[in-house]
Scaffold this motif. Structure first.
Motif, PDB file in Angstrom:
ATOM      1  N   THR A  24     -33.943   2.593  36.896  1.00 17.35           N
ATOM      2  CA  THR A  24     -32.656   2.580  37.581  1.00 17.35           C
ATOM      3  C   THR A  24     -32.818   2.518  39.102  1.00 17.35           C
ATOM      4  O   THR A  24     -32.226   1.667  39.761  1.00 17.35           O
ATOM      5  CB  THR A  24     -31.827   3.827  37.206  1.00 17.35           C
ATOM      6  N   GLU A  25     -33.644   3.404  39.661  1.00 10.89           N
ATOM      7  CA  GLU A  25     -33.689   3.519  41.128  1.00 10.89           C
ATOM      8  C   GLU A  25     -34.591   2.483  41.788  1.00 10.89           C
ATOM      9  O   GLU A  25     -34.424   2.179  42.967  1.00 10.89           O
ATOM     10  CB  GLU A  25     -34.121   4.936  41.522  1.00 10.89           C
ATOM     11  N   VAL A  26     -35.570   1.963  41.038  1.00 12.55           N
ATOM     12  CA  VAL A  26     -36.438   0.922  41.619  1.00 12.55           C
ATOM     13  C   VAL A  26     -35.962  -0.464  41.169  1.00 12.55           C
ATOM     14  O   VAL A  26     -35.666  -1.326  41.988  1.00 12.55           O
ATOM     15  CB  VAL A  26     -37.926   1.166  41.235  1.00 12.55           C
ATOM     16  N   LEU A  27     -35.867  -0.684  39.855  1.00 14.57           N
ATOM     17  CA  LEU A  27     -35.483  -2.024  39.371  1.00 14.57           C
ATOM     18  C   LEU A  27     -33.985  -2.284  39.499  1.00 14.57           C
ATOM     19  O   LEU A  27     -33.565  -3.434  39.586  1.00 14.57           O
ATOM     20  CB  LEU A  27     -35.896  -2.193  37.899  1.00 14.57           C
ATOM     21  N   GLY A  28     -33.179  -1.236  39.458  1.00 14.43           N
ATOM     22  CA  GLY A  28     -31.730  -1.423  39.551  1.00 14.43           C
ATOM     23  C   GLY A  28     -31.051  -1.642  38.217  1.00 14.43           C
ATOM     24  O   GLY A  28     -29.892  -2.060  38.166  1.00 14.43           O
ATOM     25  N   LEU A  29     -31.762  -1.368  37.125  1.00 11.97           N
ATOM     26  CA  LEU A  29     -31.128  -1.438  35.804  1.00 11.97           C
ATOM     27  C   LEU A  29     -30.179  -0.249  35.653  1.00 11.97           C
ATOM     28  O   LEU A  29     -30.194   0.680  36.464  1.00 11.97           O
ATOM     29  CB  LEU A  29     -32.192  -1.396  34.696  1.00 11.97           C
ATOM     30  N   MET A  30     -29.381  -0.284  34.585  1.00  8.70           N
ATOM     31  CA  MET A  30     -28.370   0.750  34.381  1.00  8.70           C
ATOM     32  C   MET A  30     -28.683   1.509  33.092  1.00  8.70           C
ATOM     33  O   MET A  30     -29.081   0.884  32.093  1.00  8.70           O
ATOM     34  CB  MET A  30     -27.028   0.030  34.236  1.00  8.70           C
ATOM     35  N   VAL A  31     -28.529   2.805  33.115  1.00  2.51           N
ATOM     36  CA  VAL A  31     -28.657   3.549  31.861  1.00  2.51           C
ATOM     37  C   VAL A  31     -27.526   3.099  30.941  1.00  2.51           C
ATOM     38  O   VAL A  31     -26.364   3.010  31.359  1.00  2.51           O
ATOM     39  CB  VAL A  31     -28.593   5.074  32.100  1.00  2.51           C
ATOM     40  N   ALA A  32     -27.869   2.761  29.705  1.00  2.00           N
ATOM     41  CA  ALA A  32     -26.893   2.203  28.763  1.00  2.00           C
ATOM     42  C   ALA A  32     -26.081   3.335  28.144  1.00  2.00           C
ATOM     43  O   ALA A  32     -26.438   3.882  27.106  1.00  2.00           O
ATOM     44  CB  ALA A  32     -27.611   1.395  27.681  1.00  2.00           C
ATOM     45  N   ASN A  33     -24.966   3.638  28.816  1.00  2.00           N
ATOM     46  CA  ASN A  33     -24.182   4.806  28.394  1.00  2.00           C
ATOM     47  C   ASN A  33     -23.509   4.626  27.047  1.00  2.00           C
ATOM     48  O   ASN A  33     -23.113   5.603  26.411  1.00  2.00           O
ATOM     49  CB  ASN A  33     -23.116   5.104  29.449  1.00  2.00           C
ATOM     50  N   ASN A  34     -23.357   3.375  26.596  1.00  2.00           N
ATOM     51  CA  ASN A  34     -22.714   3.141  25.299  1.00  2.00           C
ATOM     52  C   ASN A  34     -23.645   3.388  24.114  1.00  2.00           C
ATOM     53  O   ASN A  34     -23.194   3.384  22.972  1.00  2.00           O
ATOM     54  CB  ASN A  34     -22.195   1.700  25.208  1.00  2.00           C
ATOM     55  N   MET A  35     -24.919   3.567  24.401  1.00  2.00           N
ATOM     56  CA  MET A  35     -25.849   3.784  23.293  1.00  2.00           C
ATOM     57  C   MET A  35     -25.815   5.258  22.890  1.00  2.00           C
ATOM     58  O   MET A  35     -25.513   6.130  23.715  1.00  2.00           O
ATOM     59  CB  MET A  35     -27.269   3.381  23.716  1.00  2.00           C
ATOM     60  N   PRO A  36     -26.119   5.537  21.614  1.00  2.00           N
ATOM     61  CA  PRO A  36     -26.056   6.932  21.165  1.00  2.00           C
ATOM     62  C   PRO A  36     -27.073   7.817  21.881  1.00  2.00           C
ATOM     63  O   PRO A  36     -28.113   7.340  22.316  1.00  2.00           O
ATOM     64  CB  PRO A  36     -26.386   6.831  19.663  1.00  2.00           C
ATOM     65  N   ASP A  37     -26.738   9.080  21.982  1.00  4.77           N
ATOM     66  CA  ASP A  37     -27.632  10.044  22.617  1.00  4.77           C
ATOM     67  C   ASP A  37     -28.650  10.500  21.572  1.00  4.77           C
ATOM     68  O   ASP A  37     -28.500  11.545  20.955  1.00  4.77           O
ATOM     69  CB  ASP A  37     -26.801  11.221  23.145  1.00  4.77           C
ATOM     70  N   ASP A  38     -29.661   9.661  21.338  1.00  7.56           N
ATOM     71  CA  ASP A  38     -30.632   9.941  20.268  1.00  7.56           C
ATOM     72  C   ASP A  38     -32.001  10.337  20.815  1.00  7.56           C
ATOM     73  O   ASP A  38     -32.997  10.298  20.095  1.00  7.56           O
ATOM     74  CB  ASP A  38     -30.759   8.713  19.348  1.00  7.56           C
ATOM     75  N   GLY A  39     -32.020  10.680  22.097  1.00  4.10           N
ATOM     76  CA  GLY A  39     -33.290  11.112  22.689  1.00  4.10           C
ATOM     77  C   GLY A  39     -34.079   9.976  23.304  1.00  4.10           C
ATOM     78  O   GLY A  39     -35.054  10.210  24.031  1.00  4.10           O
ATOM     79  N   ASN A  40     -33.686   8.708  23.023  1.00  2.02           N
ATOM     80  CA  ASN A  40     -34.359   7.572  23.646  1.00  2.02           C
ATOM     81  C   ASN A  40     -33.641   7.217  24.947  1.00  2.02           C
ATOM     82  O   ASN A  40     -32.483   7.583  25.155  1.00  2.02           O
ATOM     83  CB  ASN A  40     -34.328   6.353  22.719  1.00  2.02           C
ATOM     84  N   LEU A  41     -34.329   6.494  25.804  1.00  2.00           N
ATOM     85  CA  LEU A  41     -33.713   5.991  27.034  1.00  2.00           C
ATOM     86  C   LEU A  41     -33.426   4.503  26.840  1.00  2.00           C
ATOM     87  O   LEU A  41     -34.331   3.725  26.524  1.00  2.00           O
ATOM     88  CB  LEU A  41     -34.689   6.192  28.204  1.00  2.00           C
ATOM     89  N   TYR A  42     -32.163   4.113  26.986  1.00  3.49           N
ATOM     90  CA  TYR A  42     -31.782   2.703  26.863  1.00  3.49           C
ATOM     91  C   TYR A  42     -31.366   2.194  28.243  1.00  3.49           C
ATOM     92  O   TYR A  42     -30.537   2.818  28.919  1.00  3.49           O
ATOM     93  CB  TYR A  42     -30.600   2.545  25.905  1.00  3.49           C
ATOM     94  N   LEU A  43     -31.928   1.051  28.633  1.00  2.00           N
ATOM     95  CA  LEU A  43     -31.578   0.453  29.923  1.00  2.00           C
ATOM     96  C   LEU A  43     -30.938  -0.906  29.686  1.00  2.00           C
ATOM     97  O   LEU A  43     -31.415  -1.680  28.848  1.00  2.00           O
ATOM     98  CB  LEU A  43     -32.835   0.299  30.787  1.00  2.00           C
ATOM     99  N   ARG A  44     -29.871  -1.197  30.437  1.00  2.00           N
ATOM    100  CA  ARG A  44     -29.175  -2.471  30.254  1.00  2.00           C
ATOM    101  C   ARG A  44     -29.169  -3.263  31.555  1.00  2.00           C
ATOM    102  O   ARG A  44     -29.339  -2.717  32.657  1.00  2.00           O
ATOM    103  CB  ARG A  44     -27.756  -2.257  29.748  1.00  2.00           C
ATOM    104  N   MET A  45     -28.937  -4.583  31.413  1.00  2.00           N
ATOM    105  CA  MET A  45     -28.914  -5.454  32.578  1.00  2.00           C
ATOM    106  C   MET A  45     -27.786  -6.477  32.522  1.00  2.00           C
ATOM    107  O   MET A  45     -27.541  -7.171  33.501  1.00  2.00           O
ATOM    108  CB  MET A  45     -30.263  -6.171  32.726  1.00  2.00           C
ATOM    109  N   ASP A  46     -27.095  -6.583  31.383  1.00  2.00           N
ATOM    110  CA  ASP A  46     -26.088  -7.636  31.217  1.00  2.00           C
ATOM    111  C   ASP A  46     -25.129  -7.269  30.084  1.00  2.00           C
ATOM    112  O   ASP A  46     -24.949  -6.089  29.790  1.00  2.00           O
ATOM    113  CB  ASP A  46     -26.753  -9.002  30.994  1.00  2.00           C
ATOM    114  N   GLU A  47     -24.536  -8.279  29.436  1.00  2.00           N
ATOM    115  CA  GLU A  47     -23.535  -8.044  28.391  1.00  2.00           C
ATOM    116  C   GLU A  47     -24.117  -7.341  27.160  1.00  2.00           C
ATOM    117  O   GLU A  47     -23.364  -6.799  26.344  1.00  2.00           O
ATOM    118  CB  GLU A  47     -22.918  -9.373  27.936  1.00  2.00           C
ATOM    119  N   CYS A  48     -25.424  -7.412  26.997  1.00  2.00           N
ATOM    120  CA  CYS A  48     -26.047  -6.776  25.831  1.00  2.00           C
ATOM    121  C   CYS A  48     -26.034  -5.253  26.002  1.00  2.00           C
ATOM    122  O   CYS A  48     -26.196  -4.755  27.121  1.00  2.00           O
ATOM    123  CB  CYS A  48     -27.483  -7.247  25.671  1.00  2.00           C
ATOM    124  N   PRO A  49     -25.859  -4.519  24.903  1.00  2.00           N
ATOM    125  CA  PRO A  49     -25.735  -3.060  25.025  1.00  2.00           C
ATOM    126  C   PRO A  49     -26.985  -2.395  25.603  1.00  2.00           C
ATOM    127  O   PRO A  49     -26.895  -1.323  26.185  1.00  2.00           O
ATOM    128  CB  PRO A  49     -25.472  -2.604  23.585  1.00  2.00           C
TER     129      PRO A  49
END
Ligand SMILES: [Fe+2]
Length: 302
Positions: A24-49
């Motif tokens: 997030t802070e270096v590449l500028g990706l976004m934490v994928a807030n729509n993904m379930p809170d399952d202990g994994n980290l999901y990063l998004r960059m576009d229309e894909c979840p």
């Protein structure tokens, strides 16, 4: 096989917080807030979840590379072609497909011993990218149809991997490079094939001849932004966060990408660039390039 794009990757991590900061802070990706809170980290960059799924592990490595086919018919066709080539695959369960936000997928091992998935119908949620550092857009095509970027993978048997990806997976030849780092004439050196899938991005996969282990089981991944300023701002953040620079700014010969390479928390490099060539494959003639860059890309210089 009608492979359309590099869809998502799974990365194992001993430190999800480190990946969250880097992503997030270096590449500028976004934490994928729509993904379930399952202990994994999901990063998004576009229309894909999501595009990056980072899972807790005792290792830091790239685990899975997932390729998209356009719909169920193309998926069933792909499975027939895997079977005809003697590739044994496992069909993902409904739960596993739901976890990936796709309609269906299979997984198998490629000749380079990497875990590969083929999926169809990722469920787009169209949420706006709100980059925490102000990246306006990542270059991924219309609704992400050019994929998340490209990936370069090591293989101990370049000929077998090349045959698999071109003859079974249907990738197209784009460019070949050959390196002899030792300078000895009896050193066979190392080859590097660049391959495209069915989208205009110059290459989605590169295969690098190397039997030695690579940090994070990957050579590098690439994500693309829209202009030089976005690359420059990222270079400032790399210094601010004391991320290791792998190469300084440079311009590649074959895809004309202007980019830098920095070290990810998994140890492999992330190429961050802009201006990558987009190609009409109907009229393209494959090349063989003697040098990787027209200028720059000096090792260790940020
Ligand atoms: Fe690259």
């Amino acid at each position: 096989m009608d492979i359309r794009s590099l869809g998502y990757v799974e990365i194992e991590s001993t430190d999800l917080t480190k990946w969250r900061k880097f992503g997030t802070e270096v590449l500028g990706l976004m934490v994928a807030n729509n993904m379930p809170d399952d202990g994994n980290l999901y990063l998004r960059m576009d229309e894909c979840p999501y595009r990056f799924r980072i899972v807790s592990s005792d290792k830091d490595r790239l685990n899975t590379i997932a390729w998209e086919v356009p719909g169920e018919k193309a998926f069933e066709q792909a499975l027939q072609e895997l079977e005809a080539a003697g590739v044994s695959y496992q069909r993902g369960s409904q739960q596993q497909a739901d976890d990936r936000c796709v309609r269906g997928f299979v997984s198998f091992t490629d000749p380079g011993n990497h875990n590969v998935e083929i999926f169809y119908n990722m469920k787009l949620d169209y949420a706006s990218l709100i980059s925490p550092v102000g990246v306006k857009n990542f270059v991924t095509g219309h609704n992400g149809d050019m994929g998340l970027g490209h990936i370069a993978m090591p293989t101990s048997d370049l000929a077998a991997s090349h045959k698999f990806y071109t003859e079974v997976m249907g990738f197209g030849q784009v460019d070949y490079m050959h390196f002899n780092f030792s300078g000895n004439t009896d050193d066979p050196g190392q080859g590097l094939h660049f391959l495209h899938v069915n989208n205009p991005r110059h290459h989605s996969l590169a295969l690098f001849q190397d039997a030695n282990p690579h940090a994070g089981d990957c050579v590098h991944m690439m994500i693309e932004v829209e202009d030089i300023h976005t690359v420059g701002h990222m270079m400032d953040r790399v210094h601010q966060h004391e991320v290791r620079t792998v190469t300084g700014l440079g311009c590649h010969t074959n895809d004309e990408m202007i980019s830098v390479y920095v070290e990810t928390p998994a140890g492999f490099a992330m190429e961050y660039g802009y201006g990558g060539l987009q190609v009409d494959w109907a009229t393209y003639t494959p090349t063989e390039s003697a040098v990787p860059s027209t200028w720059g890309h000096r090792w260790g210089q940020g």
